[in-house]
Design an enzyme around this catalytic site. Structure first.
Site, PDB file in Angstrom:
ATOM      1  N   LEU A   1       0.837  -1.237   0.027  1.00 35.04           N
ATOM      2  CA  LEU A   1      -0.019   0.009   0.140  1.00 35.04           C
ATOM      3  C   LEU A   1       0.693   1.054   0.078  1.00 35.04           C
ATOM      4  CD1 LEU A   1      -2.768  -1.109   2.722  1.00 35.04           C
ATOM      5  CD2 LEU A   1      -3.017  -0.787   0.304  1.00 35.04           C
ATOM      6  N   ASP A   2       0.423   2.228  -0.779  1.00 39.14           N
ATOM      7  CA  ASP A   2       1.490   3.373  -0.887  1.00 39.14           C
ATOM      8  C   ASP A   2       1.296   4.270   0.610  1.00 39.14           C
ATOM      9  OD1 ASP A   2      -1.104   5.020  -1.225  1.00 39.14           O
ATOM     10  OD2 ASP A   2      -0.704   5.003  -3.333  1.00 39.14           O
ATOM     11  N   ALA A   3       1.835   5.229   0.666  1.00 41.64           N
ATOM     12  CA  ALA A   3       1.854   6.159   1.804  1.00 41.64           C
ATOM     13  C   ALA A   3       0.393   6.505   2.253  1.00 41.64           C
ATOM     14  CB  ALA A   3       3.184   7.178   1.773  1.00 41.64           C
TER      15      ALA A   3
ATOM     16  N   ARG B   1      -7.174   5.933  -7.984  1.00 39.04           N
ATOM     17  CA  ARG B   1      -7.248   7.296  -7.713  1.00 39.04           C
ATOM     18  C   ARG B   1      -7.445   7.850  -9.057  1.00 39.04           C
ATOM     19  NH1 ARG B   1      -2.646   6.805  -4.556  1.00 39.04           N
ATOM     20  NH2 ARG B   1      -3.138   6.716  -2.154  1.00 39.04           N
TER      21      ARG B   1
END
Length: 304
Positions: free
Chosen positions: A97-99, A236
């Site tokens: 998972l990204d930040a 996104r």
């Protein structure tokens, strides 16, 4: 390294990654907490060895010295001599998972790292909740990105959004069949398609197996997305593209993973439980399910 505590650590478990925390930092925290727990155990009694010590002869009034056999503890295994017993531990991370994203993050400890590879090769689907905001566009599709434009959204309705989501799911279903290597002319393959069990068995672009709107209150809306081979940036971008299809613009304000394969939010340990005993219990509780699910997903597929 023969600690019984270490023996109960081989396997997979899920942690809940909060937004703003990088996956690598989470892994390092878990490793540090596990090492702290393993090294906090009561050390074994020191081994005894026989030493000949020089001392006065017992019962003699003269200052005569002699060698006496004496049992003394060996200091070679003392904590201050050898340092902590555990200085490193193999901790791996599954689908990252990204930040900015949050949710279920699967980790493997020890031999469990090889199970992460098995899980990756099973091409299991994942669930997300994705929150969008109508009326503006940014350079990185995030709510806090650099503003590119503002638009009106009064014309957007729940019905229009649902129609767009149905079109997206339909187009991805066709791609899903293409990458699944299944012959839909067979009855068994057809039944798999009806039950939604088709998934790609090799690398592919992001594929959406299901998408629906959970909440619609302009300018906000909340989507539930089931997908495979995705990145959070692609999700996104999906919100951005939905905005364009609705003749407006949209940014993503939240990406949260609620399921990764056979691990759900209910399995994910909160940060206060990233300690040795909680992780041991989580690994042991998940072990039978992990073995069963990986066995089920490793069986030969139709048409492969």
């Amino acid at each position: 390294m023969g600690s019984p505590g270490l023996g109960r650590l081989h396997g997979l478990f899920a942690a809940y990654k909060p937004p703003g925390l990088k996956w690598k930092h989470l892994r390092d925290i878990v490793e540090l907490q596990l090492l702290k727990g393993l090294n906090a155990g009561k050390p074994p009694a020191p081994e005894q060895r026989v030493r000949f010590l020089l001392g006065p002869v017992e019962g003699s009034e003269e200052k005569e010295l002699t060698l006496t056999a004496t049992s003394v503890p060996t200091l070679i295994d003392h904590l201050l001599v050898r340092g902590p017993a555990f200085t490193s531990l193999k901790v791996g991370v599954g689908h990252r998972l990204d930040a900015q994203a949050s949710g279920v993050l699967v980790l493997g400890v020890g031999h469990g790292c090889s199970l992460l590879t098995d899980m990756y090769n099973a091409h299991l689907t994942k669930d997300y909740t994705v929150r969008g905001l109508l009326g503006k566009a940014t350079d990185d599709f995030c709510e806090d990105g650099r503003l590119v434009e503002k638009t009106t959204y009064d014309h957007v309705t729940r019905e229009k959004l649902d129609r767009i989501l149905a079109l997206i799911q339909g187009s991805h279903q066709k791609a899903l069949v293409k990458y699944s290597n299944l012959d839909l002319q067979t009855q068994e393959a057809y039944e798999m398609a009806v039950r939604g069990l088709i998934r790609p068995m090799s690398k592919s672009p992001m594929l959406i197996t299901g998408i629906r709107c959970l909440h619609f209150a302009p300018p906000e809306f909340l989507l539930e997305v089931q997908c495979v081979h995705e990145t959070q940036k692609q999700l996104r971008r999906l919100v951005h593209e939905i905005g364009l299809e609705l003749k407006t613009s949209a940014v993503c304000s939240q990406v949260r993973r609620t399921r990764d394969g056979f691990f759900t939010l209910d399995d994910a340990l909160l940060r206060t439980y990233w300690d040795l005993h909680s992780i041991q219990d989580a690994i042991q509780a998940a072990a039978p399910r992990v073995a069963a699910e990986l066995e089920k997903n490793s069986r030969p597929r139709l048409g492969t």
